[in-house]
Design an enzyme around this catalytic site. Structure first.
Site, PDB file in Angstrom:
ATOM      1  CB  CYS A 174       2.491  -8.705  -5.793  1.00 30.30           C
ATOM      2  SG  CYS A 174       1.677  -8.235  -7.242  1.00 30.30           S
ATOM      3  CB  CYS A 192      -8.310 -10.304 -15.208  1.00 26.05           C
ATOM      4  SG  CYS A 192      -8.924  -8.500 -14.933  1.00 26.05           S
ATOM      5  CB  CYS A 223      -5.399  -5.081 -20.490  1.00 27.16           C
ATOM      6  SG  CYS A 223      -6.170  -4.148 -19.141  1.00 27.16           S
ATOM      7  CB  CYS A 249       0.899 -10.887 -12.958  1.00 26.74           C
ATOM      8  SG  CYS A 249       0.651 -11.762 -11.208  1.00 26.74           S
TER       9      CYS A 249
HETATM   10 FE1  SF4 Z   1      -7.090  -7.268 -15.676  1.00 27.60          FE
HETATM   11 FE2  SF4 Z   1      -4.364  -7.716 -16.422  1.00 27.60          FE
HETATM   12 FE3  SF4 Z   1      -6.001  -5.465 -17.187  1.00 27.60          FE
HETATM   13 FE4  SF4 Z   1      -5.241  -5.516 -14.682  1.00 27.60          FE
HETATM   14  S1  SF4 Z   1      -3.863  -5.254 -16.523  1.00 27.60           S
HETATM   15  S2  SF4 Z   1      -7.347  -5.226 -15.618  1.00 27.60           S
HETATM   16  S3  SF4 Z   1      -5.249  -7.745 -14.352  1.00 27.60           S
HETATM   17  S4  SF4 Z   1      -6.318  -7.802 -17.528  1.00 27.60           S
END
Ligand code: SF4
Ligand code: SAH
Length: 345
Positions: A105, A112, A116, A333
């Site tokens: 992975c 990022c 989220c 992660c």
């Molecule tokens: Fe980014 Fe995490 Fe949302 Fe995926 S889940 S887009 S890695 S913030």
């Protein structure tokens, strides 16, 4: 002079560069093979003339990653790596062993910017994109460290691959080259939070990869509260893009759904999910949400998860609960990198 990232070059690009350097045609293939064999310096290219190795070393660099932390699961063969990049940034990768072989992975960005609310990777925003070579290096470093061959790749680590579109496409081309790491595109999954513009662009390449879409909620109000990206492209726009994508690629789409206690785990959600996925050739991957230190989300209990799955199946939706490998080392992660940066690891 800034050095060239030679491992991100296609064989054709290498060929142009080497011809400009006065080299014979066959050198490009030779060097391309070396670059993807896991070496990290030009001196290892033993059948290349020393003068050319020196010239390449002056103008190019071979991207690699350095293992700074390695966590081995005590309950299965999962290994989680924190790698350091040339500029001191950290990224994470996970090596998993399945009956059919090894899967890695990989991360596609440092951090990022999608933000989220349930995810640790986005807490401090985006530091930078990864190059294609840095994505490849995560695979070869795991292979080297374990003396194995990796057969599958999932782009589900840190970062949003479609927010780093060009490097992602370059990576897909390079990783599947028969002179390179040679992992077939059918053995690769790309996970997106729902960047519709990226899905629309990706379909034009018609790669036979598996597209994984992180849906996580079947209603816009819930999804928007979890994922900022839903305020830009709502569920209807996302699923329309998925339908168009499927028309071209004819590939089954996988929908990721992290079950969060009291948020998206009701039977109303299961019913609505089945309704909106009608007509799509797809599979739903239910993931018990991973608690992250920075938020208060919890996963539902086992029975509730099973009930959700059964409800979907009764409504004709193919669903599985993802096996949580390496549960003891988990820290989902992005968490390990944060701990390391904060000096807690
Ligand atoms: Fe980014 Fe995490 Fe949302 Fe995926 S889940 S887009 S890695 S913030
Ligand atoms: N950015 C891409 C790929 C990386 S995230 C995406 O969002 O799809 C990989 C997967 O892990 C996504 O499905 C994401 O929603 C999920 N994920 C992130 N944090 C999680 C958590 N705390 N619990 C469960 N799943 C999580």
């Amino acid at each position: 002079m800034q050095k060239t990232d030679i491992k991100s070059m296609t064989e054709e690009e290498l060929s142009v560069m080497l011809t400009d350097m006065g080299q014979p045609k066959f050198r490009a293939g030779q060097i391309f093979k070396w670059l993807h064999s896991g070496i990290s310096d030009f001196d290892s290219m033993t059948d290349i003339p020393v003068s050319l190795r020196e010239a390449l070393d002056r103008s190019c660099y071979i991207a690699d990653v350095k293992i700074v932390r390695k966590l081995k699961s005590r309950t299965d063969d999962t290994v989680k790596y924190v790698y350091e990049l040339y500029d001191g940034e950290y990224i994470e990768s996970v090596l998993m062993k399945y009956v059919h072989g090894y899967t890695v992975c990989i991360s596609t960005q440092v951090g990022c910017r999608m933000g989220c609310s349930f995810c640790a990777s986005g807490i401090n925003g985006l530091s930078r994109n990864l190059t294609a070579s840095e994505m490849l290096a995560q695979i070869t470093a795991a292979e080297r460290d374990n003396n194995i061959r990796v057969s599958n790749v999932v782009m589900m680590g840190m970062g949003e691959p479609l927010d780093n579109f060009d490097n992602t496409v370059r990576f897909l081309r390079l990783v599947s080259c028969d002179k390179g790491i040679n992992i077939g595109l059918r053995h690769i999954s790309l996970s997106t939070s729902g960047v519709v513009s990226g899905i629309e662009k990706l379909k034009e390449y018609n790669f036979p990869i598996t597209l994984s879409v992180s849906l996580h909620a079947p209603f816009d109000d819930i999804r928007s509260s979890l994922m900022k990206v839903n305020r830009r492209w709502n569920i209807e726009q996302l699923l329309n893009a998925c339908r168009e994508y499927q028309k071209i690629t004819t590939r089954r789409i996988s929908f990721e759904y992290a079950l969060i206690e009291g948020v998206n785990d009701t039977s109303r959600c299961a019913r609505r999910l089945a309704e909106i996925l009608k007509g799509l050739m797809c599979h739903v991957n239910l993931i018990p949400a991973n608690p992250v230190k920075e938020n208060s989300f919890q996963k539902p209990d086992k029975n509730k998860i099973l009930l959700f799955k059964q409800q979907l199946e009764a409504l004709g939706v193919n669903a599985t609960v993802r096996r949580t490998l390496g549960a003891d080392i988990d820290a989902s992660c992005g968490q390990l990198r944060r701990k390391l940066k904060e000096g807690n690891m």
